[in-house]
Write a protein that holds these residues in place. Structure first.
Motif, PDB file in Angstrom:
ATOM      1  N   THR A 160       1.750   5.392  -7.433  1.00 48.89           N
ATOM      2  CA  THR A 160       0.698   6.001  -8.261  1.00 48.89           C
ATOM      3  C   THR A 160      -0.532   6.291  -7.429  1.00 48.89           C
ATOM      4  O   THR A 160      -1.173   7.345  -7.578  1.00 48.89           O
ATOM      5  CB  THR A 160       0.358   5.057  -9.423  1.00 48.89           C
ATOM      6  OG1 THR A 160       1.532   4.852 -10.216  1.00 48.89           O
ATOM      7  CG2 THR A 160      -0.754   5.628 -10.279  1.00 48.89           C
ATOM      8  N   ARG A 161      -0.892   5.376  -6.526  1.00 45.11           N
ATOM      9  CA  ARG A 161      -2.086   5.571  -5.714  1.00 45.11           C
ATOM     10  C   ARG A 161      -1.902   6.714  -4.718  1.00 45.11           C
ATOM     11  O   ARG A 161      -2.792   7.552  -4.550  1.00 45.11           O
ATOM     12  CB  ARG A 161      -2.414   4.272  -4.961  1.00 45.11           C
ATOM     13  CG  ARG A 161      -3.635   4.377  -4.053  1.00 45.11           C
ATOM     14  CD  ARG A 161      -3.774   3.118  -3.205  1.00 45.11           C
ATOM     15  NE  ARG A 161      -2.627   2.926  -2.354  1.00 45.11           N
ATOM     16  CZ  ARG A 161      -2.438   3.560  -1.205  1.00 45.11           C
ATOM     17  NH1 ARG A 161      -3.334   4.442  -0.764  1.00 45.11           N
ATOM     18  NH2 ARG A 161      -1.359   3.334  -0.471  1.00 45.11           N
ATOM     19  N   THR A 176       0.828  -1.206   0.000  1.00 47.42           N
ATOM     20  CA  THR A 176       0.000   0.000   0.000  1.00 47.42           C
ATOM     21  C   THR A 176       0.861   1.254   0.000  1.00 47.42           C
ATOM     22  O   THR A 176       0.410   2.316  -0.429  1.00 47.42           O
ATOM     23  CB  THR A 176      -0.924   0.000   1.226  1.00 47.42           C
ATOM     24  OG1 THR A 176      -0.127  -0.075   2.412  1.00 47.42           O
ATOM     25  CG2 THR A 176      -1.871  -1.191   1.187  1.00 47.42           C
ATOM     26  N   GLY A 233       3.980   3.703  -1.178  1.00 46.23           N
ATOM     27  CA  GLY A 233       4.632   4.014  -2.440  1.00 46.23           C
ATOM     28  C   GLY A 233       6.130   3.799  -2.343  1.00 46.23           C
ATOM     29  O   GLY A 233       6.749   4.101  -1.324  1.00 46.23           O
ATOM     30  N   ARG A 286      -1.258  10.057  -6.681  1.00 43.62           N
ATOM     31  CA  ARG A 286      -2.348  10.338  -7.630  1.00 43.62           C
ATOM     32  C   ARG A 286      -1.805  10.840  -8.960  1.00 43.62           C
ATOM     33  O   ARG A 286      -2.355  11.767  -9.577  1.00 43.62           O
ATOM     34  CB  ARG A 286      -3.337  11.348  -7.039  1.00 43.62           C
ATOM     35  CG  ARG A 286      -3.914  10.901  -5.698  1.00 43.62           C
ATOM     36  CD  ARG A 286      -4.725  11.973  -5.024  1.00 43.62           C
ATOM     37  NE  ARG A 286      -5.116  11.572  -3.675  1.00 43.62           N
ATOM     38  CZ  ARG A 286      -5.759  12.360  -2.827  1.00 43.62           C
ATOM     39  NH1 ARG A 286      -6.078  13.591  -3.178  1.00 43.62           N
ATOM     40  NH2 ARG A 286      -6.073  11.926  -1.615  1.00 43.62           N
ATOM     41  N   PRO A 303       2.990   0.346  -8.040  1.00 48.83           N
ATOM     42  CA  PRO A 303       1.622   0.883  -8.126  1.00 48.83           C
ATOM     43  C   PRO A 303       1.218   1.691  -6.903  1.00 48.83           C
ATOM     44  O   PRO A 303       0.371   2.578  -7.004  1.00 48.83           O
ATOM     45  CB  PRO A 303       0.766  -0.385  -8.282  1.00 48.83           C
ATOM     46  CG  PRO A 303       1.682  -1.399  -8.882  1.00 48.83           C
ATOM     47  CD  PRO A 303       3.031  -1.104  -8.294  1.00 48.83           C
ATOM     48  N   GLY A 304       1.806   1.387  -5.729  1.00 45.38           N
ATOM     49  CA  GLY A 304       1.453   2.153  -4.540  1.00 45.38           C
ATOM     50  C   GLY A 304       1.825   3.624  -4.673  1.00 45.38           C
ATOM     51  O   GLY A 304       1.131   4.497  -4.154  1.00 45.38           O
TER      52      GLY A 304
END
Length: 763
Positions: A428-429, A408, A410, A432, A425-426
């Motif tokens: 990117t989340r 979770t 980054g 944002r 991918p964390g």
């Protein structure tokens, strides 16, 4: 040879013995024929009459021997080219070795033959017109020189044009190849690999199932001269049955030089065909034909010359036969171990590391086969170890990548200059942003992250300076990100907890997580505790203070003079009013701290907003009599949402009241822009119902916008700042997303917007 088994070695030894016997037999025959011809030539020189008397018999013998030798030579050539057509491995090497040995034997014979022929011609036919013969020879030489110059120019042009294919991949070579063909005026152009594989073609060869490969002669000239050219079809003009009949042409072959350096890169060959000018071909053929006719006439005038030439020709055939036969035999002896090694190299290149054959013997080539077999075995052992290590590394990398992809938090890997090397991918989340699209760019180039990049770089610099001194292995710091999204709308702050560490090769590891909700929850919890204490500590003494003030007024009212009585009454009234204000403030803190749990039921959001707006004496598209206009734009497509009607009324009331207060306080905005707008919208793409309240006030400063949902944070002169804090808590109870942002126009703040996004109720 041996490979751990006897039958293979026995068969190979038998073939070797047969080859040696055939070699010595051929040598003996050649020596015998040579002695006979030398004897006949000596007798003809000493006894001319005897030679002329038996000329017919000698001529027949010469023709028979020459025919037999020619058939033997043709049979050997046929076998070589049959092997080549069948694609047998080593055929090209055998042809090259045969051609080399043949040239070694043929060239001296040709030299002797040429000298003897010239001597016979000039001594016997000295009466013949030397000037005409010289003119014909000069013309023939000039024609050949012109053709050679034309071919050489075409080869140089092709080599210059091949630079366009230097770094062009094989899959993209067709278009530049066609451009080269058009530029040079060639009818055909093909691109080959050094192994004989066709890469691309342009022109007529595109329609051939099996385009013509570069010939052995072209390949030899290419290795010695750098540019190989060949004139074809010149001798076949006017002969429609010839397989190469047609317009004479120049065939050129050049090596495509690649500017890239690689251990396994394969050389490429560019071949092109250009037709010869018709006028030049006609002139060359005319000179050649005139010279041929002249020679035929000259030969037909003297029989003695024919006898000498016949003997010399037979000698030449013998030289050619001996050279070709020796080339085949010796070439095979030399090529056998080389072919074994080459075949083994091909197998190794294809991944076959099985044990290889080894020849028996003591020479260097046989020793080379043994060394190659040993090397292959070592490669097999090394590959087994490498495969095991590779599988372990791949498994570890796969596990690490799976962990990174499912974190979770980054993760960003940076180099010393702050350039992004990889992300998960964390990242990117949390940020944002499409981090995969920014790989290879500086972290400061990302929208809204320039300040964050500078602070991260500063932390790494401090860490590098203190790591050795204090033995640190990482640093940790909390950051506040605040940027602007699309559409000119400012976004809220994001709290990040980041941790950095050094990696090998000068790389830097940055791990961070979004703790905005955690920080907000901590602040809300702290304010709730403050609210409870205030409600407990302040509310208890308020009632005694109010009662004591009212009792003093009743006791002293009749005992004071009118002037003093008025002062007492005013003072008591002030105390009572302030106590009421403090009680209202305490009640608001109590309500914030004791907000009841939401009872979620299907609710029509448009209808609920209409009910609240009626309390303001307004409805959709109506204008208030006092204060800013209040408009409602409902979306009829909005489905019901799951919510607590009572709490949602409080949310709508707080937002509308804040918007009206902010718009009314902003007197500098034109009246046309002072409307408070309430909108609902059904977003099919995200599947959520969105409610937005838009005002035309002063907006929020960056400092306020970062903490807008905290209690007692407000821009109004009056108020506790609990409105948006209560709205935030109710939104969290409903599982809704809430956003607060400034509205910008031409870089100027023209108001604020509060939006809540709800999930629809189940059907």
């Amino acid at each position: 040879m041996n490979s751990g088994g006897g039958p293979v070695a026995q068969r190979t030894a038998a073939r070797t013995a047969g080859s040696r016997w055939a070699l010595w037999t051929a040598i003996a025959v050649l020596v015998g024929l040579g002695l006979v011809l030398v004897f006949l030539l000596a007798q003809a020189t000493n006894n001319r009459e005897l030679y002329e008397q038996h000329y017919a018999r000698l001529f027949v013998v010469n023709v028979v021997v020459a025919t037999g030798l020619a058939l033997v030579i043709l049979w050997g050539v046929y076998r070589l080219f049959t092997r080549l057509r069948k694609g047998k491995f080593g055929s090209r090497l055998l042809i090259k070795l045969a051609a080399i040995f043949a040239l070694v034997g043929v060239l001296p014979g040709l030299l002797i033959y040429t000298v003897s022929f010239q001597f016979v011609s000039r001594s016997i036919e000295s009466w013949f017109d030397v000037k005409v013969e010289g003119a014909l020879d000069s013309g023939l030489t000039l024609a050949r020189t012109s053709l050679d110059t034309q071919a050489r120019d075409f080869g140089n042009q092709l080599r210059a044009a091949s630079s366009a294919l230097a770094d062009t991949p094989d899959a993209l070579a067709a278009l530049p190849l066609d451009q080269i063909r058009t530029q040079l005026g060639a009818t055909d152009a093909t691109l080959w690999s050094s192994s004989g594989r066709l890469i691309a073609s342009a022109g007529q060869s595109r329609f051939d199932l099996t385009p013509e490969r570069p010939s052995a002669q072209l390949m030899r000239n290419l290795r010695t001269q750098g540019v190989s050219t060949l004139i074809e079809g010149l001798d076949d003009v006017g002969n429609p049955q010839s397989p190469s009949a047609g317009q004479p042409r120049i065939r050129a072959l050049v090596l495509v030089t690649s500017r890239s350096v690689g251990l396994v890169s394969e050389q490429r060959l560019l071949q092109a065909v250009q037709p010869l000018p018709s006028a030049l071909v006609a002139d060359a053929l005319a000179v050649q034909e005139a010279n041929r006719e002249y020679q035929e006439r000259a030969l037909g005038r003297d029989g003695l010359r024919r006898m000498y030439i016949g003997t010399l020709t037979l000698t030449l055939f013998l030289a050619v036969f001996s050279a070709v036969l020796l080339a085949v035999m010796l070439g095979k002896q030399l090529a056998t171990p080389l072919l074994m090694i080459a075949d083994g190299v091909r197998q190794v290149a294809a991944g076959d590391l099985t044990p290889k054959l080894v020849m028996q013997g003591r020479d260097e080539l046989v020793g080379l086969t043994r060394s190659f077999a040993d090397m292959t075995q070592q490669l097999a052992d090394a590959r087994a170890i490498a495969d095991t290590s590779m599988r372990e590394a791949v498994a570890a990398r796969t596990n690490l990548q799976t962990i990174l992809d499912n974190l979770t938090a980054g993760v960003i890997v940076l180099d010393a200059q702050g350039t992004i090397q990889s992300t998960n991918p964390g990242a990117t989340r949390v940020l944002r942003l499409p981090m995969a699209a920014y790989t290879g760019r500086s972290l400061g180039d990302l929208p809204g992250l320039d300040q964050f990049a500078q602070e991260v770089a500063s932390q790494f610099e401090l860490f590098e300076g203190e790591r050795l001194e204090h033995g640190l292995d990482h640093w940790q710091h909390q950051f506040e990100l605040y940027g602007h999204g699309g559409g000119g709308v400012a976004t809220e702050a994001i709290s990040l907890l980041a941790r950095g560490a050094a990696m090998p090769d000068g790389l830097r590891l940055l791990v961070f997580d979004d703790i905005t909700e955690v920080v907000s929850a901590q602040r809300s919890q702290a304010w709730g505790e403050v609210a409870r204490r205030l409600a407990h500590e302040i509310k208890n003494p308020l009632t005694p203070i109010q009662l004591s003030a009212e009792r003093l007024e009743r006791r002293l009212n009749d005992k004071l003079e009118p002037a003093d009585r008025a002062v007492l009454t005013k003072s008591v009234r002030t105390i009572v009013d302030q106590v009421d204000a403090m009680q209202r403030l305490v009640n608001e803190f109590r309500d914030y701290a004791r907000l009841p749990t939401a009872q979620l039921q299907p609710v029509d959001l448009n209808e609920l907003i209409g009910e609240v707006l009626h309390l303001y004496g307004s409805h959709a598209d109506a204008t208030r009599a006092n204060g800013p206009a209040l408009r409602f734009e409902p979306d009829a497509r909005c489905p019901r949402i799951m919510g607590d009607a009572q709490q949602l009324r409080q949310v709508i009331h707080n937002l509308v009241q804040n918007a009206l207060d902010a718009t009314q306080d902003n007197e500098g905005v034109p009246s046309a822009d002072t409307a408070v707008m309430i909108r609902t919208h059904w977003a099919e793409a995200s599947g959520r119902v969105r409610m937005s309240v838009v005002d035309a006030g002063h907006g929020f400063t960056d400092a306020i916008l970062k903490r807008v949902f905290e209690p007692y944070v407000t821009t109004k002169a009056k108020g506790t700042g609990l409105g948006l804090a209560v709205v935030k808590k109710i939104a969290e109870e409903h599982g809704a997303r809430i956003d607060v942002s400034n509205r910008l126009h031409d870089g100027r703040v023209v108001g604020a917007q509060v939006s809540l996004s709800f999930e629809p109720a189940p059907a």
